[in-house]
Design an enzyme around this catalytic site. Structure first.
Site, short mmCIF file in Angstrom:
data_model
loop_
_atom_site.label_atom_id
_atom_site.label_comp_id
_atom_site.label_asym_id
_atom_site.label_seq_id
_atom_site.Cartn_x
_atom_site.Cartn_y
_atom_site.Cartn_z
N ALA A 1 -53.85 3.62 25.82
CA ALA A 1 -55.27 4.02 25.96
C ALA A 1 -56.14 2.93 25.33
O ALA A 1 -55.70 2.22 24.42
CB ALA A 1 -55.49 5.34 25.26
N GLY B 1 -50.13 5.22 25.80
CA GLY B 1 -50.47 5.69 27.14
C GLY B 1 -49.82 4.84 28.22
O GLY B 1 -49.57 5.33 29.33
N GLU C 1 -46.53 6.31 28.65
CA GLU C 1 -46.70 7.61 29.32
C GLU C 1 -46.92 7.41 30.82
O GLU C 1 -46.38 8.15 31.64
CB GLU C 1 -47.87 8.37 28.69
CG GLU C 1 -47.50 8.85 27.28
CD GLU C 1 -48.64 9.50 26.54
OE1 GLU C 1 -49.71 8.88 26.46
OE2 GLU C 1 -48.47 10.62 26.06
N GLU D 1 -48.81 5.70 18.71
CA GLU D 1 -49.99 6.53 18.44
C GLU D 1 -50.04 7.04 17.01
O GLU D 1 -51.12 7.17 16.42
CB GLU D 1 -50.03 7.73 19.39
CG GLU D 1 -50.42 7.40 20.81
CD GLU D 1 -49.24 7.04 21.69
OE1 GLU D 1 -48.19 6.62 21.16
OE2 GLU D 1 -49.38 7.16 22.92
C1 LIG Z 1 -56.25 15.26 26.02
C2 LIG Z 1 -56.56 13.81 25.87
C3 LIG Z 1 -55.43 12.97 26.25
C4 LIG Z 1 -55.64 11.53 25.82
C5 LIG Z 1 -54.32 11.00 25.57
C6 LIG Z 1 -54.31 9.60 25.05
C7 LIG Z 1 -52.93 9.31 24.60
C8 LIG Z 1 -52.69 7.84 24.45
C9 LIG Z 1 -53.00 7.25 23.33
C10 LIG Z 1 -52.80 5.80 23.21
O1 LIG Z 1 -52.29 5.13 24.07
S1 LIG Z 1 -53.36 5.11 21.78
C11 LIG Z 1 -53.00 3.40 21.99
C12 LIG Z 1 -51.55 3.12 21.87
N1 LIG Z 1 -51.34 1.69 21.85
C13 LIG Z 1 -51.31 1.01 20.76
O2 LIG Z 1 -51.40 1.52 19.67
C14 LIG Z 1 -51.13 -0.46 20.91
C15 LIG Z 1 -52.01 -1.18 19.94
N2 LIG Z 1 -51.89 -2.61 20.09
C16 LIG Z 1 -50.91 -3.32 19.54
O3 LIG Z 1 -50.02 -2.83 18.91
C17 LIG Z 1 -50.99 -4.80 19.71
O4 LIG Z 1 -52.32 -5.12 19.92
C18 LIG Z 1 -50.14 -5.33 20.86
C19 LIG Z 1 -50.44 -4.61 22.15
C20 LIG Z 1 -48.66 -5.17 20.51
C21 LIG Z 1 -50.46 -6.83 21.05
O5 LIG Z 1 -50.27 -7.49 19.84
P1 LIG Z 1 -50.76 -9.01 19.64
O6 LIG Z 1 -50.39 -9.38 18.25
O7 LIG Z 1 -50.26 -9.81 20.75
O8 LIG Z 1 -52.33 -8.99 19.79
P2 LIG Z 1 -53.43 -8.22 18.95
O9 LIG Z 1 -54.19 -9.22 18.18
O10 LIG Z 1 -52.86 -7.07 18.22
O11 LIG Z 1 -54.33 -7.63 20.11
C22 LIG Z 1 -55.07 -8.49 20.97
C23 LIG Z 1 -56.40 -7.85 21.25
O12 LIG Z 1 -56.19 -6.68 22.02
C24 LIG Z 1 -56.83 -5.57 21.41
N3 LIG Z 1 -56.04 -4.37 21.69
C25 LIG Z 1 -54.73 -4.21 21.57
N4 LIG Z 1 -54.36 -2.99 21.97
C26 LIG Z 1 -55.47 -2.36 22.36
C27 LIG Z 1 -55.74 -1.07 22.89
N5 LIG Z 1 -54.75 -0.17 23.12
N6 LIG Z 1 -56.99 -0.75 23.17
C28 LIG Z 1 -58.00 -1.65 22.99
N7 LIG Z 1 -57.82 -2.89 22.49
C29 LIG Z 1 -56.56 -3.24 22.19
C30 LIG Z 1 -56.84 -5.92 19.93
O13 LIG Z 1 -57.81 -5.20 19.25
C31 LIG Z 1 -57.09 -7.40 19.98
O14 LIG Z 1 -58.45 -7.61 20.18
P3 LIG Z 1 -59.39 -8.03 18.98
O15 LIG Z 1 -59.48 -6.83 18.08
O16 LIG Z 1 -58.74 -9.20 18.30
O17 LIG Z 1 -60.69 -8.33 19.64
#
Ligand SMILES: CCCCCCC/C=C/C(=O)SCCNC(=O)CCNC(=O)[C@H](O)C(C)(C)COP(=O)(O)OP(=O)(O)OC[C@H]1O[C@@H](n2cnc3c(N)ncnc32)[C@H](O)[C@@H]1OP(=O)(O)O
Length: 718
Positions: free
Chosen positions: A61, A100, A103, A123
């Site tokens: 997400a 997500g 998922e 998450e």
């Molecule tokens: C009833 C309602 C139902 C709703 C259900 C919703 C259920 C789902 C929930 C979710 O999916 S929550 C999100 C789960 N995903 C994560 O937690 C992944 C988080 N990201 C990471 O672990 C890492 O970023 C990565 C993907 C492994 C990549 O790592 P890397 O070291 O290569 O780069 P980063 O510097 O960490 O990230 C680059 C850049 O991307 C932004 N970012 C990463 N993931 C997300 C995301 N999921 N959403 C938005 N942005 C994301 C991160 O912030 C970096 O940007 P900047 O902050 O540097 O600008």
């Protein structure tokens, strides 16, 4: 958004497009729904492949949307649409399938992963649970114990492990999208009845109750007050005990509970804070995007005590050639053995190649003549460090970066011992240096932007989170620790016990209370600093014993040190241990008697101190110093302080960090309570709210991302 294309005539390809990680933003979800409808309606299309642009399937997400009003199609109906599709849908997993994203993959009928891909449900680290059916589908697919492990820890698994667990159907070393297309063609027309995970019965192991009981105990032990891990267990429990539709309802209830909790907000703030600190700036206007790091191939470490050994290991594991110097032969050979052991254990744990051959040991400082960067890690003594810096300045080749691992001494004073003060910077590692993730990069007034950039980059290469901070006594972390510790000592004087203070702090979520930490790191460390600052006085009675420079001072720590109570290493400190080096802290009746005697001697009457007072005095004093640090321009923003406290000082991550916590409590409330305590303790300047804190409180408690607008912008002097 999502792109649609047709491949090999009969395969509809949906490509997620939302750089950098193809997060499921409203536009991406809308794109997937629209393109699924299109693929299902086109008679020529017999199967569908879902993939992500730029070699990344999906990072989950879009966390940035969590704070805003929900728009676009929700995730749950989207995954149901995919699973219910009448044509086979294959997920082509390259790079990442997280949260997500996983998922989404689980709603597909088949999953093909590239061998380098990683998958997981992180998450929990954001204070949430996999709320788009993840808690209901994963246990149905891989069984309850494995699902509990992945969902409650948030750990990522490799494609190989995912294959073993049964999450993916095939792993390929070749192009995963091409493999998915071929696979999609091969399953065209086959029945999908057995491919919809939501229709699977959830396996019910005979010892189900025991499994959930153990899982709950495990998360309670490690969660330190975080509610998401336990809630994840409850959601998986619903998968085993309820039919799918009811389980989904339960998942939604639990997700909403977490989503609206302050903890999820704190953890999401922290997620971005940890990334924001890499976009550093200094008080004189140097910045991450305008400063180029210098190349470093070969580094040296001077002094192979505990810190120097850890730094050597970190450097070698990051692939740097290292010259490790210790002038005492005996120490050098002990260090060599210790470093080898650390490298071997690291290689075994992380499965990385051994890095012994990266390190050359020497007992002569001359051996560093050809390195690109030196990290000095000798004993914390200014005179000694000055001598080392003079030597280094004479020996090293021109242009070498000279870094010090001091935890609080003046960087500029050290820089002034060298011919090139602009090449001097602090690299403050935290013990154990090869394990702890935090690095404070301390710039002095003369450190050049390239040098700061180089130290920041070195930290990153070593797997650390580097935070750039200005030069002052104790930098950010230790400077804030001082008023916190001071309040803890004063509370003892006023009637509390170390156990009581520690219990309050541990219930708040600290990994360890302040007195247990003090016993672990050694009381003598602070004592030496206080002695060199002229604070330790021989006078044991009378008012002067508890006053320094007109302010209240507690000599309790000094008195314990005078009695040889240095903490764990001597088996006695604020607690007692079964032997020197023992780890289990037990309340010590001697210490209680000593405190009573001390109070009597100083005319102090013990009073009952409640939980709230312990928390407020310790935390608000620390927070107030944090605001002073922002006001002084030592930290560029609150995120820097929060990351330092979470990674270096055991501040509970689910509370975001001290500055975020202050915002959640309400800055006006923090000011009001500090003023309250200041009135009672007018001789404690640290309880006087600083002007930035007052200013922010008076401007209506703005959101934390707006604080920088109030903090004066640095003027570029470069
Ligand atoms: C009833 C309602 C139902 C709703 C259900 C919703 C259920 C789902 C929930 C979710 O999916 S929550 C999100 C789960 N995903 C994560 O937690 C992944 C988080 N990201 C990471 O672990 C890492 O970023 C990565 C993907 C492994 C990549 O790592 P890397 O070291 O290569 O780069 P980063 O510097 O960490 O990230 C680059 C850049 O991307 C932004 N970012 C990463 N993931 C997300 C995301 N999921 N959403 C938005 N942005 C994301 C991160 O912030 C970096 O940007 P900047 O902050 O540097 O600008």
């Amino acid at each position: 958004m999502a792109l649609y294309s047709r491949v090999s005539g009969s395969v509809g390809m949906i490509t997620l497009q939302n750089p950098p990680v193809n997060a499921l933003s409203a536009a991406v979800r809308q794109g997937i729904v629209d393109m699924m409808h299109r693929a299902l309606s086109e008679p020529e299309v017999k199967s569908v492949v879902i993939c992500g642009q730029n070699g990344k399937f999906c990072g989950g997400a879009d966390i940035r949307e969590f704070g805003a009003k929900m728009t676009g199609p929700p995730l749950v109906p989207m995954v149901h649409l995919i699973e219910a599709a009448s044509k086979p849908v294959v997920a082509a997993i390259e790079g990442i399938a997280l949260g997500g994203g996983l998922e989404l993959a689980l709603s597909c009928h088949y999953r093909i992963a590239h061998s380098k891909a990683t998958l997981g449900f992180p998450e929990v680290a954001l204070g949430l649970l996999p709320g788009a059916g993840g808690t209901q589908r994963l246990p149905r697919l891989i069984g309850v114990p494995a699902a509990l492990d992945l969902i409650t820890t948030g750990r990522h698994v490799t494609a190989a492990e995912a294959r073993q667990l049964g999450i993916v159907d095939e792993v390929t070393d070749l192009n995963a999208v091409d493999a998915a297309v071929k696979f999609a063609q091969s399953v065209t027309g086959k029945s999908l009845d057995a491919r919809r995970i939501s229709t699977y019965p959830c396996p019910r192991p005979p010892d189900l109750d025991a499994i959930f009981e153990r899982a709950m105990q495990q998360v309670r032990r490690s969660a330190r007050g975080a509610i998401a891990p336990g809630t994840c267990v409850q959601a998986v429990h619903a998968a085993v005990t309820l039919p799918y539709a009811k389980g989904m309802e339960r998942e939604r209830e639990l997700f909403s509970l977490l989503f609206t909790s302050g903890q999820a907000r704190a953890l999401q703030y922290y997620f971005f804070a940890q990334r924001a600190v890499s976009r550093w700036s200094t008080a004189n206007g140097a910045r991450w995007d305008t400063s180029k790091p210098r190349p470093v191939r070969k580094a040296a470490v001077i002094g192979l005590g505990t810190m120097g050994r850890g730094i050597t290991v970190s450097l070698a594991q990051a692939g740097f050639s290292v010259v490790a110097v210790e002038t005492q032969e005996q120490q050098l050979s002990e260090a060599k053995q210790a470093v080898s052991g650390m490298l071997e254990r690291g290689a075994k744990r992380r499965g990385v190649p051994l890095a012994h051959d990266k390190i050359k040991y020497s007992c002569s400082v001359q051996a560093v003549a050809d390195v690109d960067l030196v990290i000095e890690a000798v004993f914390e003594d200014m005179a000694l460090k000055k001598t080392v810096f003079q030597q280094l300045s004479a020996i090293c080749k021109p242009g070498v970066l000279l870094c010090t691992n001091t935890s609080g001494l003046d960087i500029d004073e050290l820089a002034s011992q060298t011919q090139s003060p602009e090449l001097v910077v602090g690299m403050h590692f935290f013990a154990p240096a090869h394990v702890m993730q935090l690095l404070e990069v301390v710039y002095g007034p003369r450190s050049s932007p390239e040098v700061v950039a180089t130290a920041m980059q070195m930290g990153k290469k070593m797997g650390k989170v580097s935070v750039a901070v200005g030069n002052c006594r104790g930098f950010v972390g230790n400077r804030m620790l001082k008023p916190y510790l001071e309040q803890a000592f004063f509370l003892l004087e006023e009637g509390a016990t170390p156990e009581q203070v520690d219990q309050v702090l541990e219930e708040f979520g600290f990994a360890m209370g302040v007195f247990k930490v003090s016993d672990l790191s050694g009381l003598d460390v602070g004592w030496k600093v206080r002695k060199s600052d002229g604070l330790v006085s021989p006078a044991s009675t009378g008012t002067s014993a508890r006053i320094r420079g007109g302010s209240r001072y507690s000599p309790l720590g000094d008195l314990l040190c005078e009695r040889g109570r240095f903490g764990q290493k001597t088996g006695r400190g604020w607690y007692q241990y079964d032997k020197p080096g023992g780890r289990v802290a037990k309340p010590d009746p001697w210490l209680h008697g000593f405190l009573e005697e001390y109070r009597a001697q100083h005319g102090l009457v013990a009073r009952h101190i409640d939980h709230q007072e312990v928390l407020e005095r310790c935390l608000y004093a620390l927070i107030n110093e944090g605001f002073q640090i922002l006001q002084d321009g030592i930290a560029a923003g609150p995120e820097d302080i929060d990351v330092i406290y979470v990674l270096g000082y055991g501040w509970p991550r689910h509370r975001g960090g001290p500055m975020f916590y202050a915002g959640q409590v309400g800055l006006d409330k923090v000011v009001e309570r500090l003023e309250h305590y200041q009135q009672i303790h007018p001789d404690v300047p640290g309880l006087q709210p600083c002007s930035l804190l007052r200013k922010l409180a008076a401007s209506g408690n703005p959101a934390i991302h707006k604080w920088r607008e109030v903090i004066q912008k640095p003027r570029s002097q470069l």
